[in-house]
Design a protein around this motif. Sequence first.
Motif, short mmCIF file in Angstrom:
data_model
loop_
_atom_site.label_atom_id
_atom_site.label_comp_id
_atom_site.label_asym_id
_atom_site.label_seq_id
_atom_site.Cartn_x
_atom_site.Cartn_y
_atom_site.Cartn_z
N LYS C 243 0.86 -1.20 0.00
CA LYS C 243 0.00 0.00 0.00
C LYS C 243 0.89 1.24 0.00
N LEU C 244 0.25 2.38 -0.26
CA LEU C 244 0.98 3.64 -0.38
C LEU C 244 1.66 3.99 0.93
N SER C 245 2.93 4.44 0.84
CA SER C 245 3.56 4.98 2.03
C SER C 245 4.28 6.30 1.76
N SER C 246 4.56 6.58 0.49
CA SER C 246 5.25 7.84 0.22
C SER C 246 4.97 8.29 -1.21
N ILE C 247 5.21 9.58 -1.45
CA ILE C 247 5.13 10.10 -2.82
C ILE C 247 6.38 10.92 -3.08
N SER C 248 6.74 11.03 -4.36
CA SER C 248 7.82 11.94 -4.72
C SER C 248 7.38 12.72 -5.94
#
Lengths: 371, 103, 473
Positions: C243-248
Amino acid sequence: MNHLDIAVIGGGLLGSAFAYGLSTDGGRVGLIDEGDHAIRTARGNFGLVWVQGKGLGMPDYARWSLRSAYAWTPFSEELQAQTGTLVEYHRPGGFYVSIDDTEFADNVARLKQLRDEAGDEGYDYEVVERAALCEQLPGIGPDVPGATYCPHDGHANPLKLLRALQEAFRLNGGTYTPSSRVTTIRPVNGGGFEILCEGGREFGCEKLVIAAGHGSAELGKSLGMEIPIFPVQGQVVVTERAQMTMTYPTNYVRQTDDGNYLLGPSARDVGFNDETETTTLRDITRRCTTAFPHLRRLRIQRTWAALRIMTPDGFPVYLQSEAYPEAFSFSCHSGVTLAAVHATDVSRWVLDGHIPSQYRCFHPERFDVPA
Amino acid sequence: MYRRRDPISDSIIIWFCDRRIEAAADDSVAAALLAASISCFGRTAVSGAPRAPFCMIGNCFDCLVEIDGETNLQACLVTVREGMRIRPHPGNGFGDDGEKGEA
Amino acid sequence: MTQDTCTDVVVVGAGPAGMTTASCLAESGVRALLLDEHTAPGGQVYRSVEKVTDKRPADLNVLGSHYRSGSKAVERLHSSGAQYWPGTSVWEISAAEEPALAVGVVRDGRARMIQAGHIVLATGAMERPTPFPGWTLPGVMTVGAAQTLLKSSGLVPEGRIAVAGSGPLLYLYISQLIKAGKKPQVILDTRPRASLQTKLSVLAALTVDPASMFRGLGWMREVRREIRVRERVHRLRAGGVEKLSSISYESCDRQFTDEVDLLLVHDGVIPNTWLAMSAGCRHHWNVQQRCWVPDITGAGQTSRQSVSVVGDAAGIIGADASVLHGEAVACEVAACLEGKQPGVVGNAAHPLLAWQHRTLRRCLDQFYPPAQEFELPPDDETVVCRCEEVTAGEIRRVAALGCVGPNQGKAFTRCGMGPCMGRKCGVTVSRLIAEHHGLSMHEVGHYRIRPPVKPINVGQLADLETDADAHTD
């Protein structure tokens, strides 16, 4: 004007197989195709590489299908090795499943008649009663009286096949030109042809192969070739992916390597109508769920209607123009089964410049015989 | 991922695999599962990658589930019922815990 | 026993356009049957408005006065005499070549056919696909999805939230979220630097429809005051395991990485054309709105004689204009059924209002252009077809092989063959092919949409009974 040694008109299963086969010979081969929104029969294929039941009234056709079935193994292996695209050909043998006693009896009788006609050159098959079926076809429905099994039958992925043929064709130096519907073919004095396309593209070629599906009739006419073909609509129901349980292809249902089930067949005489129709789709699901009730809980992922290129007796029409012997035309509705011999044998005929007399049986003159 | 603004006034019990979940009687299945911090509704047919609702309006089909034995239901369109048993959609062969299961 | 039902007009979709069309038809004595896959009327814009008004009236303050006004159309529907079937999905419209017009539906787990004289498609809008690396991870959702959860179940996101994209809905939702007591960590605005043309369009919109513009600009101002905004965002990527944990992302030449629990994306809305396309209605590419729209003559008449389209499904016009459009299309269909010429319809009923809406819409399109990188994903690894997990690189590869259209692309890659039938990938695939070959979207075309347009199982279809069966028994 693009100059080619050989032009193939039609980028479906036939045209692509010819283009690929011809491209192994080293000349300049061009594959001229329509665009995305044409009839595109090749997109609606079931995928059987089938022998049993074929050739009633023409044993040569049964032999031709059998020859192709065995050529399929090296054919698919070469394509895969060259392109990396798996065409998913398997030949575990196939079952013609009957969903009622009448169908069963008719099918058994038909196969017997085929065997009698073919004599020693007939192919193997066996009649399998219901009790023995349950192991090879798990989940076979309680109303199924039996099936016939033929060890020569198999299946492949027709869309992957089309892609692989075109990839290999390009790798061999062939040129593929889409969005180029051919409007006119003009024989050139001294030999060869000029091909004019919608939108202005032009090609010049020494030899010509017309494999344009339903478009072949019109194109062939201008070169004196009478090609008696007409559309027969077939619809297919495709399910979502499921656990692999069906390793044998059957006449009604096959499971692809991705896990989808394909349900068919059907035949409607509706001209060039390629829209699906509810009752036909429903009847397909009824027959297939009689054969395999476990299909009931699967979602229908999509449906298809496609227009078979049918001839008056169902057998291929292969011919060479009498006035312009460098022009050939090939039409049939079994583009998958015959893909192997199309890529090998038939391409050879074109390169050699003539169709061998033993294949004269496929010439449309057979339809001129008075009743 | 989501929490309720207000406590549930008309709660019912539903099940996702072996997990007992308290839901509001008019929740969509998707809303009830998201409110219970379920982040994997099922897995893709091709690679077994985890999926959860993306669009909530019936267009992405990433929320397909099996409910009380009926397959191919979009969780964002179905309202919960007392005792409902929800499982990831089985069609692709990837089971509850992401392993390829037997049929 | 036959399962058929007969009616004069089937209307598909119970949003403002569909509710108004059905109400108007019923009020003028036409038998109208309104079908909707949801369990309550309102479509998306007024999703669950009855329930919220009844059971969670405090939420009306969060959701705003415009949302509240949706009750009007619902009340009109209930008192109009139109038949209304919620929980009903439409999987098929019979082909034009068939003798009778019929709609295939699934209701209560059973498939049935409904015969009708005319069909009106009010299938509304859907969010424009926004492919970027990682967008398929759980934890990445559309802004519309989050807003639906707020409306229908009073759910508010938890943890660290980022919102990316552009468009009025983005700002509306965030302003609702703030009122509900939750603030996103950051807004990633994907719009390019505003051109002079864009700024002029805002001025134009202010003169044309000051009320809507002030409302919209109000949301924007309020939101941007409270929450950090990164401008001119591109190269958005979502990361995480399971699942999502970070964005850049990049913004103004700087690289950023944020830890987040939820990423909401929105890049405008486009018409939901799937049913219209499956019915064989001709469509064209609207260059300004960057989407497929049906060819329409008159108010809502498609290229297929017995099919009309209304509301956002005919071209994005918004909720208020959809109500006006619904009335115009209802008049046109009623006249058509009586064999009369509809006369001067279209939005002639309220020409000034219609012009106002259209002009406002044009300005919004200028002000919120779709993000280049969502339209044409630069990274080959980006999954374009979510269902079959086909990447942008794969589409480019088959375009190079000679695919000049999305259907050949579908045949070669399986892209578009999954359950969503190309809703989430179709536009992107056509764009990638168009870009490769230097063709227009119109030349490339769209997927051929076949039934089933909504899920139906093999068993449900096998059990379908039609009129024909009754006669053969």
